[in-house]
Design a protein around this motif. Structure first.
Motif, PDB file in Angstrom:
ATOM      1  N   VAL A  25     -15.810  38.119 -23.956  1.00 47.62           N
ATOM      2  CA  VAL A  25     -16.633  36.933 -23.730  1.00 47.62           C
ATOM      3  C   VAL A  25     -15.676  35.770 -23.503  1.00 47.62           C
ATOM      4  CG1 VAL A  25     -18.277  35.368 -24.740  1.00 47.62           C
ATOM      5  CG2 VAL A  25     -18.492  37.803 -25.147  1.00 47.62           C
ATOM      6  N   ASP A  27     -15.242  31.881 -22.903  1.00 49.27           N
ATOM      7  CA  ASP A  27     -15.874  30.581 -22.989  1.00 49.27           C
ATOM      8  C   ASP A  27     -15.439  29.786 -21.755  1.00 49.27           C
ATOM      9  OD1 ASP A  27     -16.648  28.092 -23.636  1.00 49.27           O
ATOM     10  OD2 ASP A  27     -15.911  28.146 -25.690  1.00 49.27           O
ATOM     11  N   ILE A  68     -17.904  38.856 -19.748  1.00 47.88           N
ATOM     12  CA  ILE A  68     -19.063  37.969 -19.732  1.00 47.88           C
ATOM     13  C   ILE A  68     -18.561  36.543 -19.875  1.00 47.88           C
ATOM     14  CG2 ILE A  68     -21.219  37.383 -20.899  1.00 47.88           C
ATOM     15  CD1 ILE A  68     -20.954  40.268 -22.129  1.00 47.88           C
ATOM     16  N   ALA A  70     -19.446  32.849 -21.094  1.00 51.94           N
ATOM     17  CA  ALA A  70     -20.371  32.025 -21.862  1.00 51.94           C
ATOM     18  C   ALA A  70     -20.241  30.617 -21.314  1.00 51.94           C
ATOM     19  CB  ALA A  70     -20.024  32.071 -23.338  1.00 51.94           C
ATOM     20  N   ALA A  75     -25.346  32.519 -20.066  1.00 55.16           N
ATOM     21  CA  ALA A  75     -24.304  33.533 -20.113  1.00 55.16           C
ATOM     22  C   ALA A  75     -24.394  34.365 -18.838  1.00 55.16           C
ATOM     23  CB  ALA A  75     -24.495  34.432 -21.321  1.00 55.16           C
ATOM     24  N   THR A 146     -20.930  25.489 -25.972  1.00 57.24           N
ATOM     25  CA  THR A 146     -21.121  26.653 -25.134  1.00 57.24           C
ATOM     26  C   THR A 146     -22.230  27.529 -25.696  1.00 57.24           C
ATOM     27  OG1 THR A 146     -18.802  26.566 -24.650  1.00 57.24           O
ATOM     28  CG2 THR A 146     -19.886  28.614 -24.192  1.00 57.24           C
ATOM     29  N   GLN A 147     -22.925  28.186 -24.805  1.00 54.24           N
ATOM     30  CA  GLN A 147     -23.991  29.099 -25.220  1.00 54.24           C
ATOM     31  C   GLN A 147     -23.379  30.433 -25.614  1.00 54.24           C
ATOM     32  OE1 GLN A 147     -27.302  28.143 -25.279  1.00 54.24           O
ATOM     33  NE2 GLN A 147     -26.406  26.146 -24.891  1.00 54.24           N
ATOM     34  N   ALA A 151     -24.132  35.177 -24.848  1.00 57.73           N
ATOM     35  CA  ALA A 151     -23.084  36.071 -24.370  1.00 57.73           C
ATOM     36  C   ALA A 151     -22.829  37.194 -25.364  1.00 57.73           C
ATOM     37  CB  ALA A 151     -21.801  35.280 -24.138  1.00 57.73           C
TER      38      ALA A 151
END
Lengths: 361, 492
Positions: A25, A27, A68, A70, A75, A146-147, A151
């Motif tokens: 993930v 960011d 992924i 985020a 995401a 950040t979401q 994510a």
């Protein structure tokens, strides 16, 4: 004659180690990366991460990877890219995605100097991150956080899907045999978060839900924090037996990754992993989303508040709570001089009023 | 000329001298393939951690990396890394602690493989020609399976079980190779008979079978000086094949002359496919691209799904026999119960013939055979020259998916322990001795000398037997013990 030991048991277990699935993930908060730009730009970071991805894939050709992003408001899959479902004959998403990326790659002429899979991932990640940045509007930039929970959830879904595909479409077995919780999962899942921004307090509950789901599935969450104050990720790593690395020199991202985060859950059985001795256990309150040290807890549903809620009514479950004499100064009563208790019947045991002990269930 | 060509890749590589490894590691694809295929998990982790280190590190630092209880694992990993000439450990001396670092060749090549770049072309030059539409993955899989089944049929039919295979048998060259490698023997009456090595070959899983055959081939060609082929280059080529992508066409013109000369043999084995009318392109098949995957790793997610859909498709198109050494057969089909009953979901004549070597089959259904293991059937197999270990490893390698799943859920071994023990006991009835070839170490000058050496050999996992009282121990390999003794002597 007695040299032959027939009492020994020979056990045949499956020798091959289960495939390891790594979800990364990243960011991609533009503000945070801009602040970090002088020391490590996003492009450099991505290429470092790609080397790490390749190293993970090099371990075994059953290993898999997912990347992924985020972002500030959502995401996004960077690899495998979920493009329009092509007219494939099977319903499983995994294969389709790889097919699609293979096709897109066919158009550009692949190099003979690169392992084909690596080249595929590289082109996929670069193109999707470019389109992600192009789609980011000025309004999005107002967000400084950040979401992350989305994510994490995506990564967990993918690991879960992969492990189900491996243990295959057999429901009769899992119904018949009691699932042994100590049995190793068919796939070693791991999530690596590359964090550059602060934790968003309003995301506390979704993030923690994802963390507990990960802990339940024996998925480790590792974090490398390049900047920012990632309180919740510290807890996430602690809860899932993951590694939390605070990178004081972001330029050395590759070294942090290759040294600290390369051992997967199997190697961690024999390798001493870097640890973080202090874990920030603070939580976010349910009423204002502030991170609090001490708070008020509803005695019924355990919701946390930074100040007594209005009308002393719990915002979550609605129970009317009595606060007692909170805030009152405790009266200081001088201690009475105690007389020494005399031991009457010779035993130090307190009198409970019954001769027999508490019956055991 | 070695009389017994090594059947396993690890043994083969171990015999190669250090200079050969230097040449091998010139190619990123080879370094990559050896890393992936030959190293235990912990060793891979070590290599990755050291890969981007600028300076050598001390051995003491390495000790700090691992938990105390995993010391044995660590020592074994290090000994494998040294055996494959991947790491280099400086000689111990008084003034400086021992240091460890990756061989510069290996380091450079693996870095290149991971980061891409360079101009080595070691991952295959794709063909720019148009791919004929009829060549797709199912086609390549069918082709590879057919070729490989031919080879196996040839070996198995020499036992006397006439398989009803439709194949015309493998090429003459492959037959010669099997005879030269003593997998089958010419009998005095002119017929062919299977040897014990042949049984070992048959009972391996497909990936190991392919390697066995390829190593035989390397041995035969390597001994034949006139062929002009360099075994190192050939090995390097095989590793390159393993890193190619399934279903993509590659350019034969980009290969060297020697490598082009190897192609016809590889076609015979079913590792690559060359279209009739387009001789300048070749397709690697699944047999080639999975060369570097260890064990049962064909049970991967994506490949598993592909294999499942493909087998569904092929069974719609033609009810051809499934399995028999090709890609999909890897899924495993044999179920064995604690009551010695055995069920195999297969219709492959080949697999049935192999099972019949050691089990008494008594029922056959359209897609399944059933039978049981008995004392008589195992004894018969042992008389053929098959060992209990071979039978057990065959059963483990071909265990049905369900067996793996139950084992994983209940945290138990894949094969029922009662059956495994009993198979071994049946074998022990006849042979109460087990031979291990190796070296006896004795006549140590003092007790400490003996204890240190014995402990060292135990740590690197070569110790077979020891008797502290008589100060003797027996090890199955001696090279590293020799080095150890030498460095000890020097340190004194």
């Amino acid at each position: 004659m007695d040299a032959v030991d027939v009492s020994e048991h020979y056990e045949v277990t499956s020798i091959d180690s289960p495939p390891s699935l790594l979800s990364i993930v990243i960011d991609t908060n533009p503000r945070a990366w801009a602040a970090l730009d002088s020391r490590l730009s996003l492009a450099q970071a991505i290429s470092n991460i790609l080397v790490f991805v390749n190293a993970h894939l090099a371990f075994s050709n059953t290993n898999q990877v997912a990347v992924i992003a985020a972002h500030v408001n959502r995401a996004v899959w960077l690899y495998p890219t979920a493009q329009k479902p092509a007219a494939a004959k099977d319903n499983s998403g995994d294969v389709q995605m790889q097919d699609v990326s293979a096709e897109t790659n066919n158009s550009s002429s692949p190099s003979a100097n690169k392992y084909p899979q690596f080249a595929q991932i590289e082109s996929s990640v670069f193109s999707s991150i470019q389109s992600l940045m192009a789609e980011t509007t000025i309004q999005d930039l107002d967000q400084v956080t950040t979401q992350l929970s989305g994510a994490l959830t995506l990564a967990l879904c993918r690991i879960n899907k992969a492990s189900q595909a491996l243990s295959s479409s057999d429901t009769t077995l899992s119904n018949a045999a009691p699932v042994n919780s100590t049995a190793p999962p068919p796939v070693k899942g791991r999530i690596v978060v590359i964090s550059v921004s602060d934790s968003e307090p309003s995301q506390y509950i979704p993030t923690m839900n994802a963390v507990f789901a990960a802990a339940h599935n024996q998925v480790a969450i590792d974090t490398i924090a390049l900047a920012g104050d990632s309180t919740f990720l510290q807890q996430a790593c602690f809860n899932t037996n993951g590694i939390f690395l605070k990178a004081s020199n972001p330029q050395g991202l590759l070294t942090y990754l290759m040294f600290g985060l390369i051992p997967d859950t199997e190697a961690r059985e024999s390798i001493i992993t870097p640890t973080h001795d202090t874990v920030d256990f603070r939580t976010a309150c349910f009423c204002h989303g502030k991170v609090v040290d001490t708070g008020f807890v509803c005695s019924v549903c355990l919701s946390i508040f930074c100040e007594p809620p209005e009308n002393a009514e719990c915002l979550t479950c609605g129970t009317v709570l009595a606060l007692g004499n909170y805030g009152a100064k405790p009266a200081v009563v001088p201690r009475k001089k105690k007389k020494k208790k005399k031991i009457v019947n010779g035993s130090g045991r307190e009198e409970t009023g019954s001769a027999t002990g508490t019956p055991k269930p | 000329m070695s009389n017994n060509p090594s059947l396993h890749l690890a043994e083969y590589l171990e015999r190669l001298p250090g200079t050969t490894f230097k040449k091998l590691y010139q190619q990123p694809s080879t370094a990559f393939a050896i890393f992936r295929r030959m190293l235990p998990h912990l060793a891979k982790t070590f290599v990755m951690r050291m890969l981007f280190m600028p300076h050598p590190m001390t051995l003491n630092d390495l000790d700090v990396w691992v938990k105390p209880e995993a010391k044995r694992k660590k020592d074994q990993s290090l000994s494998i890394l040294r055996g494959l000439h991947i790491v280099q450990i400086s000689a111990p001396s008084k003034e400086k602690p021992q240091e460890i670092q990756l061989m510069s060749n290996f380091k450079r090549s693996l870095r290149l493989a991971l980061t891409g770049g360079g101009n080595h072309n070691s991952f295959g030059v794709p063909s720019s020609l148009l791919i004929p539409p009829e060549i797709d993955l199912p086609f390549l899989d069918r082709y590879a399976r057919k070729k490989w089944e031919d080879v196996l049929h040839f070996v198995v039919s020499s036992v006397g079980y006439k398989s009803v295979g439709d194949g015309s048998g493998p090429n003459k060259g492959v037959k010669e190779l099997l005879i030269a490698g003593r997998l089958v023997d010419r009998r005095p009456n002119g017929g062919l008979g299977i040897t014990q090595a042949g049984f070992t070959f048959l009972l391996q899983e497909a990936n190991a079978q392919v390697w066995t055959l390829l190593l035989l081939w390397l041995d035969v060609l390597g001994n034949n000086k006139g062929s002009g082929l360099d075994p190192v280059d050939m090995l390097s080529f095989l590793f390159m094949l393993a890193s190619l992508e399934l279903g993509r066409a590659y350019d034969t013109n980009a290969l060297t002359e020697e490598r082009r000369n190897m192609l016809p043999s590889l076609v015979d084995f079913g590792l690559i496919y060359i279209p009739q009318h387009k001789r300048s392109m070749f397709f690697p098949t699944r047999l080639a691209t999975t060369l570097t995957s260890g064990g049962n790793s064909l049970r991967t997610i994506s490949e598993g799904v592909t294999a499942a859909t493909q087998s569904a498709q092929t069974s719609q198109q033609s009810l051809g026999p499934l399995g028999g050494g090709g890609g999909e057969q890897q899924a495993g089909s044999v179920v064995i119960e604690t009551n010695y009953r055995l069920y195999a979901y297969t219709q492959s004549a080949l697999q049935i013939a192999v099972l019949a070597l050691f089990a008494k089959l008594n029922m056959r259904f359209p897609d399944m055979v059933a039978g049981r293991l008995s004392r008589a059937s195992i004894r018969q197999a042992i008389n053929f020259g098959i060992t209990a270990d071979q039978i057990i490893s065959y059963l483990a390698a071909h265990a049905h998916e369900q067996m793996h799943r139950t084992a994983a859920l209940t945290n138990k071994p894949v094969l029922p322990p009662t059956v495994v023990d009993q198979i071994r006991l049946w074998q022990l009835e006849n042979e109460r001795m087990k031979t291990t070839s190796g070296f006896l170490f004795r006549d140590f000058t003092d007790d400490k000398d003996y204890l240190d050496t014995a402990r060292f050999s135990e740590e690197i996992g070569v110790l077979v037997w020891r008797n502290d009282h008589a100060r003797m121990f027996f090890a199955n390999k001696h090279e590293q013990i020799k080095d150890f003794l030498k460095t000890r002597k020097r340190a004194e």
